[in-house]
Design an enzyme around this catalytic site. Structure first.
Site, PDB file in Angstrom:
ATOM      1  N   ASP A  29       3.025   4.087  16.038  1.00 45.71           N
ATOM      2  CA  ASP A  29       2.600   3.077  15.072  1.00 45.71           C
ATOM      3  C   ASP A  29       2.435   1.736  15.788  1.00 45.71           C
ATOM      4  O   ASP A  29       3.236   1.355  16.631  1.00 45.71           O
ATOM      5  CB  ASP A  29       3.635   2.961  13.943  1.00 45.71           C
ATOM      6  CG  ASP A  29       3.075   2.261  12.729  1.00 45.71           C
ATOM      7  OD1 ASP A  29       2.902   2.924  11.688  1.00 45.71           O
ATOM      8  OD2 ASP A  29       2.810   1.039  12.806  1.00 45.71           O
ATOM      9  N   ASN A  86       3.981   7.553   2.261  1.00 41.37           N
ATOM     10  CA  ASN A  86       3.704   6.547   1.245  1.00 41.37           C
ATOM     11  C   ASN A  86       2.446   6.957   0.480  1.00 41.37           C
ATOM     12  O   ASN A  86       1.441   7.351   1.079  1.00 41.37           O
ATOM     13  CB  ASN A  86       3.498   5.182   1.899  1.00 41.37           C
ATOM     14  CG  ASN A  86       4.741   4.695   2.624  1.00 41.37           C
ATOM     15  OD1 ASN A  86       5.854   4.943   2.178  1.00 41.37           O
ATOM     16  ND2 ASN A  86       4.553   4.022   3.751  1.00 41.37           N
ATOM     17  N   VAL A  95      -3.290   2.870   4.458  1.00 40.11           N
ATOM     18  CA  VAL A  95      -4.412   3.583   5.092  1.00 40.11           C
ATOM     19  C   VAL A  95      -4.671   4.866   4.291  1.00 40.11           C
ATOM     20  O   VAL A  95      -3.788   5.726   4.200  1.00 40.11           O
ATOM     21  CB  VAL A  95      -4.124   3.919   6.567  1.00 40.11           C
ATOM     22  CG1 VAL A  95      -5.283   4.692   7.181  1.00 40.11           C
ATOM     23  CG2 VAL A  95      -3.834   2.651   7.373  1.00 40.11           C
ATOM     24  N   HIS A  99      -0.727  10.501   6.132  1.00 40.79           N
ATOM     25  CA  HIS A  99       0.037  10.426   7.375  1.00 40.79           C
ATOM     26  C   HIS A  99       1.518  10.515   7.052  1.00 40.79           C
ATOM     27  O   HIS A  99       1.977   9.990   6.037  1.00 40.79           O
ATOM     28  CB  HIS A  99      -0.265   9.153   8.164  1.00 40.79           C
ATOM     29  CG  HIS A  99      -0.278   7.909   7.337  1.00 40.79           C
ATOM     30  ND1 HIS A  99      -1.328   7.598   6.498  1.00 40.79           N
ATOM     31  CD2 HIS A  99       0.619   6.916   7.197  1.00 40.79           C
ATOM     32  CE1 HIS A  99      -1.078   6.456   5.880  1.00 40.79           C
ATOM     33  NE2 HIS A  99       0.109   6.019   6.276  1.00 40.79           N
ATOM     34  N   HIS A 101       5.105   9.377   8.383  1.00 35.21           N
ATOM     35  CA  HIS A 101       5.834   8.499   9.308  1.00 35.21           C
ATOM     36  C   HIS A 101       7.068   9.250   9.810  1.00 35.21           C
ATOM     37  O   HIS A 101       7.801   9.856   9.022  1.00 35.21           O
ATOM     38  CB  HIS A 101       6.339   7.246   8.586  1.00 35.21           C
ATOM     39  CG  HIS A 101       5.286   6.323   8.073  1.00 35.21           C
ATOM     40  ND1 HIS A 101       4.956   5.143   8.712  1.00 35.21           N
ATOM     41  CD2 HIS A 101       4.495   6.384   6.967  1.00 35.21           C
ATOM     42  CE1 HIS A 101       4.019   4.521   8.007  1.00 35.21           C
ATOM     43  NE2 HIS A 101       3.721   5.242   6.948  1.00 35.21           N
TER      44      HIS A 101
HETATM   45  P1  5GP Z   1       1.060   3.268   5.323  1.00 34.09           P
HETATM   46  O1  5GP Z   1       1.457   1.860   4.964  1.00 34.09           O
HETATM   47  O2  5GP Z   1      -0.348   3.574   4.868  1.00 34.09           O
HETATM   48  O3  5GP Z   1       2.056   4.308   4.923  1.00 34.09           O
HETATM   49  O4  5GP Z   1       1.099   3.320   6.907  1.00 34.09           O
HETATM   50  C1  5GP Z   1       0.051   2.911   7.715  1.00 34.09           C
HETATM   51  C2  5GP Z   1       0.633   2.668   9.081  1.00 34.09           C
HETATM   52  O5  5GP Z   1      -0.426   2.625  10.006  1.00 34.09           O
HETATM   53  C3  5GP Z   1       1.397   1.355   9.200  1.00 34.09           C
HETATM   54  O6  5GP Z   1       2.733   1.611   9.599  1.00 34.09           O
HETATM   55  C4  5GP Z   1       0.602   0.582  10.245  1.00 34.09           C
HETATM   56  O7  5GP Z   1       1.429  -0.185  11.100  1.00 34.09           O
HETATM   57  C5  5GP Z   1      -0.131   1.682  10.989  1.00 34.09           C
HETATM   58  N1  5GP Z   1      -1.399   1.267  11.558  1.00 34.09           N
HETATM   59  C6  5GP Z   1      -2.394   0.598  10.894  1.00 34.09           C
HETATM   60  N2  5GP Z   1      -3.439   0.394  11.719  1.00 34.09           N
HETATM   61  C7  5GP Z   1      -3.102   0.940  12.917  1.00 34.09           C
HETATM   62  C8  5GP Z   1      -3.796   1.027  14.169  1.00 34.09           C
HETATM   63  O8  5GP Z   1      -4.911   0.577  14.357  1.00 34.09           O
HETATM   64  N3  5GP Z   1      -3.137   1.659  15.181  1.00 34.09           N
HETATM   65  C9  5GP Z   1      -1.881   2.200  15.015  1.00 34.09           C
HETATM   66  N4  5GP Z   1      -1.336   2.804  16.085  1.00 34.09           N
HETATM   67  N5  5GP Z   1      -1.206   2.125  13.846  1.00 34.09           N
HETATM   68  C10 5GP Z   1      -1.818   1.504  12.805  1.00 34.09           C
END
Ligand code: 5GP
Length: 113
Positions: A29, A86, A95, A99, A101
């Site tokens: 991440d 999430n 996003v 995914h 985590h």
């Molecule tokens: P969500 O909030 O949708 O559960 O998690 C999305 C995750 O994607 C977040 O923890 C965020 O830091 C990670 N993330 C968003 N954009 C990027 C990116 O461009 N590269 C990487 N490696 N992680 C990303």
């Protein structure tokens, strides 16, 4: 339009990818919330767990088994770890590409914020 994770999948934007297989890819991440914070992402774009279908069963199982294997590979088997999905606004999803985590390397608290 591709999601940011599709662009990572396709090598169009850089990421620290630590695993790839026929069903998923795994990368660190960009904003880690723990010493280990990686995302396990299906190659297939399922927007979120709430939109997964019966036919996605094998992929969903594979994501969790891969999370456990990566946790072990990263030395978290004994100390423990957490897997999180999430979903939607209140879930904190940012996003729209499913995914998982994987977090570990420190004591995590409960309940989450
Ligand atoms: P969500 O909030 O949708 O559960 O998690 C999305 C995750 O994607 C977040 O923890 C965020 O830091 C990670 N993330 C968003 N954009 C990027 C990116 O461009 N590269 C990487 N490696 N992680 C990303």
């Amino acid at each position: 339009m591709k999601t940011i994770f599709e662009k990572i999948r396709d090598g169009e934007i850089p990421a620290d990818v630590i695993h790839r297989d026929e069903h998923c890819f795994v990368f660190r991440d960009i904003s880690p919330q723990a010493p280990v914070h990686v995302l396990i992402v299906p190659n297939k774009v399922i927007p979120r767990i709430g939109e997964a279908e019966t036919g996605d069963q094998a992929i969903l199982g594979h994501l969790l088994l891969t999370a456990a294997k990566i946790a072990a590979d990263l030395g978290l088997a004994e100390s423990g770890f957490r897997v999180v999905i999430n979903n939607g606004t209140h879930g904190g999803e940012t996003v729209p590409h499913l995914h998982v985590h994987l977090l570990g390397g420190r004591q995590l608290t409960w309940p989450p914020g």
